[in-house]
Design an enzyme around this catalytic site. Structure first.
Site, PDB file in Angstrom:
ATOM      1  N   PRO A  88      37.063  -8.927  97.231  1.00 51.47           N
ATOM      2  CA  PRO A  88      38.134  -8.814  96.498  1.00 51.47           C
ATOM      3  C   PRO A  88      38.380  -8.145  95.924  1.00 51.47           C
ATOM      4  O   PRO A  88      37.886  -7.164  95.674  1.00 51.47           O
ATOM      5  CB  PRO A  88      37.058 -10.134  95.904  1.00 51.47           C
ATOM      6  CG  PRO A  88      35.407  -9.580  95.986  1.00 51.47           C
ATOM      7  CD  PRO A  88      35.811  -8.872  97.320  1.00 51.47           C
ATOM      8  N   ASN A  89      39.999  -8.506  95.529  1.00 54.19           N
ATOM      9  CA  ASN A  89      40.923  -7.500  94.733  1.00 54.19           C
ATOM     10  C   ASN A  89      41.675  -5.808  95.162  1.00 54.19           C
ATOM     11  O   ASN A  89      42.036  -5.649  94.963  1.00 54.19           O
ATOM     12  CB  ASN A  89      39.872  -6.940  93.776  1.00 54.19           C
ATOM     13  CG  ASN A  89      39.968  -8.377  92.219  1.00 54.19           C
ATOM     14  OD1 ASN A  89      41.035  -9.561  92.294  1.00 54.19           O
ATOM     15  ND2 ASN A  89      38.425  -8.049  92.504  1.00 54.19           N
ATOM     16  N   ARG A 131      46.025  -1.279  91.535  1.00 50.51           N
ATOM     17  CA  ARG A 131      44.485  -1.502  91.075  1.00 50.51           C
ATOM     18  C   ARG A 131      44.064   0.241  90.570  1.00 50.51           C
ATOM     19  O   ARG A 131      43.303   0.526  91.203  1.00 50.51           O
ATOM     20  CB  ARG A 131      43.799  -2.070  92.028  1.00 50.51           C
ATOM     21  CG  ARG A 131      42.550  -2.845  91.139  1.00 50.51           C
ATOM     22  CD  ARG A 131      41.764  -3.151  92.262  1.00 50.51           C
ATOM     23  NE  ARG A 131      39.980  -3.444  91.711  1.00 50.51           N
ATOM     24  CZ  ARG A 131      39.050  -3.806  91.929  1.00 50.51           C
ATOM     25  NH1 ARG A 131      38.701  -3.861  93.542  1.00 50.51           N
ATOM     26  NH2 ARG A 131      37.926  -3.629  91.330  1.00 50.51           N
ATOM     27  N   TYR A 187      40.714   4.124  91.787  1.00 51.88           N
ATOM     28  CA  TYR A 187      40.742   3.793  93.266  1.00 51.88           C
ATOM     29  C   TYR A 187      42.209   4.303  93.954  1.00 51.88           C
ATOM     30  O   TYR A 187      41.566   4.281  94.808  1.00 51.88           O
ATOM     31  CB  TYR A 187      40.876   2.283  93.375  1.00 51.88           C
ATOM     32  CG  TYR A 187      39.937   1.484  92.490  1.00 51.88           C
ATOM     33  CD1 TYR A 187      38.754   1.451  93.039  1.00 51.88           C
ATOM     34  CD2 TYR A 187      39.556   0.167  91.795  1.00 51.88           C
ATOM     35  CE1 TYR A 187      37.254   0.801  92.741  1.00 51.88           C
ATOM     36  CE2 TYR A 187      38.669  -0.228  91.300  1.00 51.88           C
ATOM     37  CZ  TYR A 187      37.793   0.053  91.661  1.00 51.88           C
ATOM     38  OH  TYR A 187      36.711  -0.529  91.048  1.00 51.88           O
ATOM     39  N   ASN A 230      33.726  -3.366 102.772  1.00 51.85           N
ATOM     40  CA  ASN A 230      33.740  -2.554 101.309  1.00 51.85           C
ATOM     41  C   ASN A 230      33.724  -3.440 100.288  1.00 51.85           C
ATOM     42  O   ASN A 230      34.707  -4.845 100.557  1.00 51.85           O
ATOM     43  CB  ASN A 230      34.996  -2.134 100.711  1.00 51.85           C
ATOM     44  CG  ASN A 230      35.399  -1.877  99.588  1.00 51.85           C
ATOM     45  OD1 ASN A 230      34.333  -2.259  98.206  1.00 51.85           O
ATOM     46  ND2 ASN A 230      35.730  -0.937  99.178  1.00 51.85           N
ATOM     47  N   ALA A 236      33.371  -6.220  94.168  1.00 55.92           N
ATOM     48  CA  ALA A 236      32.375  -6.336  93.789  1.00 55.92           C
ATOM     49  C   ALA A 236      31.148  -7.530  93.960  1.00 55.92           C
ATOM     50  O   ALA A 236      30.166  -7.408  93.253  1.00 55.92           O
ATOM     51  CB  ALA A 236      32.996  -7.938  91.641  1.00 55.92           C
ATOM     52  N   GLU A 253      28.346   0.406 104.606  1.00 55.79           N
ATOM     53  CA  GLU A 253      29.136  -0.052 103.337  1.00 55.79           C
ATOM     54  C   GLU A 253      29.273   0.915 102.669  1.00 55.79           C
ATOM     55  O   GLU A 253      29.498   2.115 102.185  1.00 55.79           O
ATOM     56  CB  GLU A 253      27.846  -0.635 102.207  1.00 55.79           C
ATOM     57  CG  GLU A 253      28.063  -0.749 101.362  1.00 55.79           C
ATOM     58  CD  GLU A 253      26.862  -0.564  99.909  1.00 55.79           C
ATOM     59  OE1 GLU A 253      25.627  -0.764 100.262  1.00 55.79           O
ATOM     60  OE2 GLU A 253      27.346  -0.621  98.556  1.00 55.79           O
ATOM     61  N   HIS A 310      32.224   2.922  99.656  1.00 51.87           N
ATOM     62  CA  HIS A 310      32.971   2.025  98.006  1.00 51.87           C
ATOM     63  C   HIS A 310      33.559   3.312  98.039  1.00 51.87           C
ATOM     64  O   HIS A 310      33.567   4.685  98.258  1.00 51.87           O
ATOM     65  CB  HIS A 310      32.385   2.052  97.182  1.00 51.87           C
ATOM     66  CG  HIS A 310      30.905   0.757  97.267  1.00 51.87           C
ATOM     67  ND1 HIS A 310      30.996   0.080  97.042  1.00 51.87           N
ATOM     68  CD2 HIS A 310      30.098   0.632  97.727  1.00 51.87           C
ATOM     69  CE1 HIS A 310      30.789  -1.086  97.476  1.00 51.87           C
ATOM     70  NE2 HIS A 310      29.282  -0.420  97.515  1.00 51.87           N
ATOM     71  N   ARG A 337      29.198   5.248  87.566  1.00 44.95           N
ATOM     72  CA  ARG A 337      30.073   3.645  86.902  1.00 44.95           C
ATOM     73  C   ARG A 337      29.032   3.427  85.903  1.00 44.95           C
ATOM     74  O   ARG A 337      28.225   3.935  85.511  1.00 44.95           O
ATOM     75  CB  ARG A 337      31.147   3.259  87.730  1.00 44.95           C
ATOM     76  CG  ARG A 337      31.684   4.344  88.599  1.00 44.95           C
ATOM     77  CD  ARG A 337      33.135   3.402  88.904  1.00 44.95           C
ATOM     78  NE  ARG A 337      34.307   2.549  88.905  1.00 44.95           N
ATOM     79  CZ  ARG A 337      34.276   1.438  89.058  1.00 44.95           C
ATOM     80  NH1 ARG A 337      34.386   1.170  90.608  1.00 44.95           N
ATOM     81  NH2 ARG A 337      35.508   0.732  87.780  1.00 44.95           N
TER      82      ARG A 337
HETATM   83  C1  DQA Z   1      34.623  -1.061  94.471  1.00 44.57           C
HETATM   84  C2  DQA Z   1      33.753  -0.810  93.456  1.00 44.57           C
HETATM   85  C3  DQA Z   1      32.839  -2.438  93.007  1.00 44.57           C
HETATM   86  O1  DQA Z   1      31.959  -1.753  92.133  1.00 44.57           O
HETATM   87  C4  DQA Z   1      34.007  -3.093  92.640  1.00 44.57           C
HETATM   88  O2  DQA Z   1      34.013  -4.190  92.275  1.00 44.57           O
HETATM   89  C5  DQA Z   1      35.310  -3.064  93.946  1.00 44.57           C
HETATM   90  C6  DQA Z   1      35.852  -1.665  94.361  1.00 44.57           C
HETATM   91  C7  DQA Z   1      35.344   0.314  95.815  1.00 44.57           C
HETATM   92  O3  DQA Z   1      35.563   0.441  96.293  1.00 44.57           O
HETATM   93  O4  DQA Z   1      34.861   1.310  94.432  1.00 44.57           O
HETATM   94  O5  DQA Z   1      35.896  -4.120  93.839  1.00 44.57           O
HETATM   95  O6  DQA Z   1      33.649  -1.649  96.315  1.00 44.57           O
END
Ligand code: DQA
Length: 156
Positions: A12-13, A20, A25, A76, A79, A100, A102, A109
């Site tokens: 998501p997102n 964003r 990011y 990835n 959240a 995984e 990020h 964080r």
């Molecule tokens: C994320 C880190 C997560 O905590 C966050 O909710 C994201 C992006 C990252 O790529 O750093 O959506 O996965």
């Protein structure tokens, strides 16, 4: 032997990357990251497919559908990393190597980002290296496949 196939799955997102929180990011869009993954896959001799969803259930379906189609995953989970027992269970069920990724260093964080439901079922975890992290994840999978007989049993 068929090329090993990897699904790069974003949660998501992440469709809004570029707009964003660029300070967190980066400025690269999801299309840029998908392009980088395809380019790296080409260099490594991997078939790379990319998908993104904002829905937990859809991500779970995509993980299920990876069975018999792909040899490994780069994910990835956004959240959902920090909340989704269901995604963890799906990864466990399909039993495919998963890295995984990020973009940000989640450990530097907020405390709620320090917990990952995905890490216990991941082959490895990369965080804080921005979009390059996807490249390193594909390299790790390519090495993993080179050690085993990864492409056996699918499409052959
Ligand atoms: C994320 C880190 C997560 O905590 C966050 O909710 C994201 C992006 C990252 O790529 O750093 O959506 O996965």
């Amino acid at each position: 032997m068929a090329k090993p196939s990897v699904l790069v799955l974003n949660g998501p997102n992440l469709n809004l990357l570029g707009r964003r929180e660029p300070a967190v990011y980066g400025h690269q869009t999801l299309a840029d990251i998908d392009g980088l993954c395809r380019e790296e896959g080409e260099a490594l001799g991997l078939d790379v497919a990319c998908a993104q969803s904002n829905y937990e259930g859809r991500l779970i379906e995509l993980i299920h559908e990876a069975m018999g189609r792909h040899h490994g995953l780069v994910m990835n989970p956004g959240a959902y990393t920090h909340t989704s027992l269901a995604i963890m269970d799906a990864i466990r069920v399909v039993d495919l190597p998963l890295v995984e990724v990020h973009l940000s260093n989640v450990h530097a964080r907020e405390a709620f980002r320090h917990k990952s439901f995905v890490s216990p079922v991941a082959m490895g975890v990369i965080c804080g290296l921005g979009a390059q992290g996807y490249r390193f994840a594909l390299q790790a999978l390519a090495q993993h496949f080179a050690k085993g007989s990864s492409a056996d049993g699918i499409g052959e």
